[in-house]
Scaffold this motif. Sequence first.
Motif, PDB file in Angstrom:
ATOM      1  N   ILE A 175       0.860  -1.182   0.000  1.00  0.00           N
ATOM      2  CA  ILE A 175       0.000   0.000   0.000  1.00  0.00           C
ATOM      3  C   ILE A 175       0.894   1.229   0.000  1.00  0.00           C
ATOM      4  O   ILE A 175       1.871   1.299   0.760  1.00  0.00           O
ATOM      5  N   LYS A 239     -10.073   4.303   5.434  1.00  0.00           N
ATOM      6  CA  LYS A 239     -10.002   3.520   4.197  1.00  0.00           C
ATOM      7  C   LYS A 239      -8.712   2.698   4.133  1.00  0.00           C
ATOM      8  O   LYS A 239      -8.703   1.576   3.614  1.00  0.00           O
ATOM      9  N   THR A 243      -8.658  -1.353   3.769  1.00  0.00           N
ATOM     10  CA  THR A 243      -7.919  -2.009   2.685  1.00  0.00           C
ATOM     11  C   THR A 243      -6.907  -3.001   3.243  1.00  0.00           C
ATOM     12  O   THR A 243      -6.751  -4.114   2.724  1.00  0.00           O
ATOM     13  N   ASP A 247      -7.385  -6.923   2.307  1.00  0.00           N
ATOM     14  CA  ASP A 247      -6.393  -7.532   1.419  1.00  0.00           C
ATOM     15  C   ASP A 247      -5.349  -8.365   2.149  1.00  0.00           C
ATOM     16  O   ASP A 247      -4.435  -8.898   1.513  1.00  0.00           O
TER      17      ASP A 247
END
Length: 434
Positions: A175, A239, A243, A247
């Motif tokens: 990320i 967010k 995520t 994930d």
Amino acid sequence: MNFSDFEQYFYREPVVESITAGGHFQLLDITDDEKKQAEQFIHRHGVHGLDNYLLQRLDVWKQHPLDIAIVGSSGVGKSTFINCLRGLEAEDEGSASVGVVETTNQPIPYEHPDFPNLKIWDLPGVGTPNYPQSCYLEKIQFERYDFFLILCRTRFTENDLWLASEVKKNNKRFIFIRTNIDSDLYNEYEDHPSTYNENEILQRIRNNCLEYIHTVDSNAEVFLISGHLKNRLRFDFGKLNETLLRDYPSLKRESMILSMSVMCKEVLLAKVAALYRRIWIVASASAAVAVIPVPFLSLGFDATLVMSEAEFYKKQLGLDQAALQKLSNVYQIPMQKIEKELNEIFPIQYLNSLRSFVLDFAKKQAIGATTEEFARFVPYVGTAIASTLSFGVCYMVLYKILIRMEQASLKIIDIVIDASNRMIQEQQQRQQLI
């Protein structure tokens, strides 16, 4: 509010987001594999020992090591971000050092203060003399990490993009995170107070980052955050956490969800979904062997197990006294205000004496109850355990307590959002006076 009045809350439909939704996390009562394993155990061993078998399932999440790598150049705010993920401020015991310019010479692990199976690693940046690209993956022991969070302060470097490419090539997840957004907004306000527009500034920063990272992955996102604990409900922090949890490698996802602090609504909803899936296990184990008979009840009921699970919910959802006091200190919210708001949903007196409350509530549930009333809560009706009244009472007690605790935790988050916004407004007012 007396107990009789409070009991009525559990018969009302939830008025906020509830466990029946589960956010973006799939909500299942029991998987086919779990059902098959339980039925096979009963077929081989009968009911004897089923409680221990099921209780082992409750603690599986603690056995998975969770390792998250934080990568970025010196000065990007890695230490501040690591502390935020661990629910700590710079002055808290065990926090990563903040405010000192230094170079990370080797990977440094930081355990979560409440969940030691979760380690957040501060890794050396790519491309330094001691960590060139040619041997970087080997020197950091690349295979150790489940997830890579790549941080930058202004723009992502070629070394950052190279690392992302290598992570993707090796079928791991990464990320991109752009830090210090609060400082950028402050500087913009200082320089251009008359034309200041927060949304436009954030979009400009986001587009600038995406221009670089899309050269590695056209579907990659960038998350804009502050990094400071008091700003965890601002910008893209929610967010980002959603995520990360969504994930995370599937075999470790439940462990990751239960090992994180409740920092935002996204984490809360994921936790509630995971806790909901535990109820059938606790109810089955309680019904399998009634270790502690409940006075005035005509059914077996492992009261200690059910009380312990309710306490686990309280801790997981940030409703324990230490977590509430921490919020009070960080966001300058009087504890009296927190307790007043909680009393409207889950009175603090019952939260603080949860074990006796669970016992009283179970007695109320059992009076006049029949197995048919609980049929819709039974995940695998047909086994001797799941069709008992004991199973149904336990399931209903935990189900209703979890719903109410979810609403209480959501209310606390709303209070924190209001307090955070107030602190921002006060800061802006002070800026105008300078």
